[in-house]
Design an enzyme around this catalytic site. Structure first.
Site, short mmCIF file in Angstrom:
data_model
loop_
_atom_site.label_atom_id
_atom_site.label_comp_id
_atom_site.label_asym_id
_atom_site.label_seq_id
_atom_site.Cartn_x
_atom_site.Cartn_y
_atom_site.Cartn_z
N CYS A 164 -23.58 -58.02 9.29
CA CYS A 164 -22.64 -58.40 10.34
C CYS A 164 -22.70 -57.49 11.57
O CYS A 164 -22.04 -57.76 12.57
CB CYS A 164 -21.23 -58.42 9.78
SG CYS A 164 -21.08 -59.45 8.32
N HIS A 304 -13.60 -55.32 14.58
CA HIS A 304 -14.42 -56.11 13.66
C HIS A 304 -13.51 -57.09 12.91
O HIS A 304 -13.84 -58.27 12.79
CB HIS A 304 -15.14 -55.18 12.68
CG HIS A 304 -16.08 -55.89 11.77
ND1 HIS A 304 -17.13 -56.66 12.23
CD2 HIS A 304 -16.12 -56.00 10.41
CE1 HIS A 304 -17.78 -57.18 11.20
NE2 HIS A 304 -17.18 -56.81 10.08
N GLU A 315 -10.43 -50.31 9.06
CA GLU A 315 -10.69 -50.16 10.50
C GLU A 315 -9.50 -49.52 11.21
O GLU A 315 -9.68 -48.68 12.10
CB GLU A 315 -11.02 -51.52 11.12
CG GLU A 315 -11.47 -51.42 12.57
CD GLU A 315 -12.04 -52.71 13.11
OE1 GLU A 315 -12.55 -52.69 14.25
OE2 GLU A 315 -11.99 -53.75 12.40
N LYS A 335 -11.91 -62.91 15.68
CA LYS A 335 -12.38 -63.74 14.55
C LYS A 335 -11.25 -64.62 14.03
O LYS A 335 -11.50 -65.55 13.25
CB LYS A 335 -12.93 -62.85 13.43
CG LYS A 335 -14.26 -62.17 13.77
CD LYS A 335 -14.77 -61.36 12.60
CE LYS A 335 -16.09 -60.67 12.91
NZ LYS A 335 -15.94 -59.52 13.83
N HIS A 340 -16.01 -65.71 11.43
CA HIS A 340 -16.99 -64.62 11.40
C HIS A 340 -18.40 -65.18 11.56
O HIS A 340 -18.93 -65.81 10.65
CB HIS A 340 -16.86 -63.86 10.09
CG HIS A 340 -17.58 -62.55 10.07
ND1 HIS A 340 -18.47 -62.16 11.07
CD2 HIS A 340 -17.57 -61.53 9.17
CE1 HIS A 340 -18.94 -60.97 10.79
NE2 HIS A 340 -18.42 -60.57 9.64
N PHE A 399 -22.12 -55.40 5.70
CA PHE A 399 -22.36 -55.10 4.30
C PHE A 399 -23.48 -54.05 4.20
O PHE A 399 -24.47 -54.11 4.93
CB PHE A 399 -22.81 -56.36 3.54
CG PHE A 399 -21.69 -57.27 3.12
CD1 PHE A 399 -20.38 -57.02 3.46
CD2 PHE A 399 -21.97 -58.40 2.36
CE1 PHE A 399 -19.35 -57.86 3.05
CE2 PHE A 399 -20.95 -59.26 1.95
CZ PHE A 399 -19.65 -58.99 2.29
#
Length: 411
Positions: A164, A304, A315, A335, A340, A399
């Protein structure tokens, strides 16, 4: 301003919000959700049946008609975004400049739709009926390859794959390449088209996806106490980058400066974020240092913020550490509207930061109905906000513990 600074001169996008960058931005400002029930395949038996699909995309003109059935959608999304970005930058690639125009463009997953379809062909009809175009449709570098072929760019050409964080890393690495003099202009970004049965099943098996199937538009809800997972999205986003000196020499209008780039690794887990936000805060601090800024200088942060219980809190913890206490900057999670876009997310959200600076509008975090007390930030809840800012930061975390932060500022 130093003529070697890196500026963005064009943006292109294909997203669940619209099939161009202006349409996408207008939908974001309006606070519209691009999420709905999946229409491209039968989701019977799936625990999650929703996603943010690209709608009414016409690939005509993206590649030659004979190539349409030989090209995976993630590639088509990328090429369409790149062509729009070049047009917006008023830049024409020709024999005189082609060898100085580069591509840095990636995908987090690549042509999974083509892989799945051809595996079914293999099972039903045997190995001789598998498409001879399977490998070029599958491999994650092929969006970069087709952008080069379709535009004629013959400079440096590479693809990055960091889940991502992919397209954010593409932008940052492109900026470094321009500063080194490897090219004069680079088309950078990412694309993804992974809304298909195998990917949906895989993410669902991880318990990573929202299961708010009866109310898709409200499923992606960063920082909200009721969030239950992320929502898959698809599309592509491309930015045209060049040095300020090159842009000025050709009379181009810079949209913003790409002023800071930070990256780090969590060294923690294959999928889960490091709970304290250690890797994230190091990426953010590095980007600030690269831009010569401190946290209080930031007018906006595009988080994010995938709408997972652990990710959003991690975050926010990182932001607390960055600010040394209270977070004084508005932080929205777009998002909530786009879902996403995986490998395309970082480029799209950097474009959002640029538009926020230029238009004086912060896009909202929609579906923020019951704020999570652990996410104690100003998330620009539910409605866009008019405010004049000059600097913004975009966070992208993937990831494997791949962290990337980018800072843009007005010019």
């Amino acid at each position: 301003m130093d003529s070697n600074r890196i500026v963005v001169t064009g943006i292109g996008a294909v997203t669940p919000m619209g099939n161009s960058w202006p349409d996408t931005w207008a939908a974001l400002v309006a606070g519209r959700s691009g999420v709905g029930n999946i229409t491209s395949f039968d989701t019977t038996g799936y625990t999650s049946t929703l996603a943010a699909e690209v709608k009414d995309f016409d690939p005509t003109g993206t590649v030659e008609p004979r190539l349409l059935k030989r090209t995976d959608p993630f590639i088509l999304f990328g090429v369409a975004a790149a062509k729009e970005a070049l047009e917006a930058a008023h830049f024409v690639i020709d024999d005189d400049n082609a060898e100085r125009v580069g591509i840095v463009f990636g995908s987090g997953i690549g042509g999974l739709r083509s892989l799945h379809a051809n595996f079914e062909t293999l099972e039903r009809r045997g190995p001789t009926r598998v498409s001879p175009f399977l490998i070029p449709m599958l491999i994650g570098n092929m969006a970069a390859g087709l952008i080069s072929i379709q535009t004629g760019a013959r400079g440096p050409n590479k693809a990055i794959q960091t889940a991502c964080a992919t397209s954010a890393h593409c932008l940052g690495d492109a900026a470094r390449m321009l500063q080194r003099g490897d090219a004069d202009v680079i088309i950078a970004g990412g694309s993804e088209a992974s809304i298909e049965p195998l990917a949906l099943a895989g993410f669902a098996s991880m318990k990573a996806l929202s299961t708010r199937n009866d109310d898709p538009a409200r499923a992606s809800r960063p920082f909200d106490l009721g969030r239950d997972g992320f929502v898959m999205g698809e599309g592509g986003c491309a930015l045209v980058l060049e040095t300020l000196g090159h842009a000025e020499a050709r009379g181009a209008e810079p949209l913003a400066e790409l002023a800071g780039y930070g990256l780090s690794g969590d060294a923690y887990h294959i999928a889960a974020p490091e709970p304290s936000g250690d890797g994230a805060v190091r990426a953010m601090q590095q980007a600030l240092d690269d831009a010569g800024l401190v946290p209080a200088d930031l007018g906006y942060i595009n988080a994010h913020a995938t709408s997972t219980p652990a990710g959003d809190i991690s975050e926010v913890h990182a932001l607390h550490r960055l600010y040394g206490g209270k977070i004084t900057t508005p932080v929205s999670g777009t998002k909530s509207m786009t879902a996403h876009l995986l490998g395309a997310a970082g480029a799209l959200e950097t474009a959002i930061c640029i538009a926020a600076i230029r238009e004086g509008i912060l896009p909202p975090t929609i579906n923020n109905e019951t704020p999570d007390p652990e996410c104690d930030i100003d998330c620009v809840p539910n409605e866009a906000r008019e405010v004049s800012i000059s600097t913004a930061m975009c966070n992208s975390f993937g990831f494997g513990g791949h962290n990337c932060s980018l800072i843009v500022r007005g010019v």
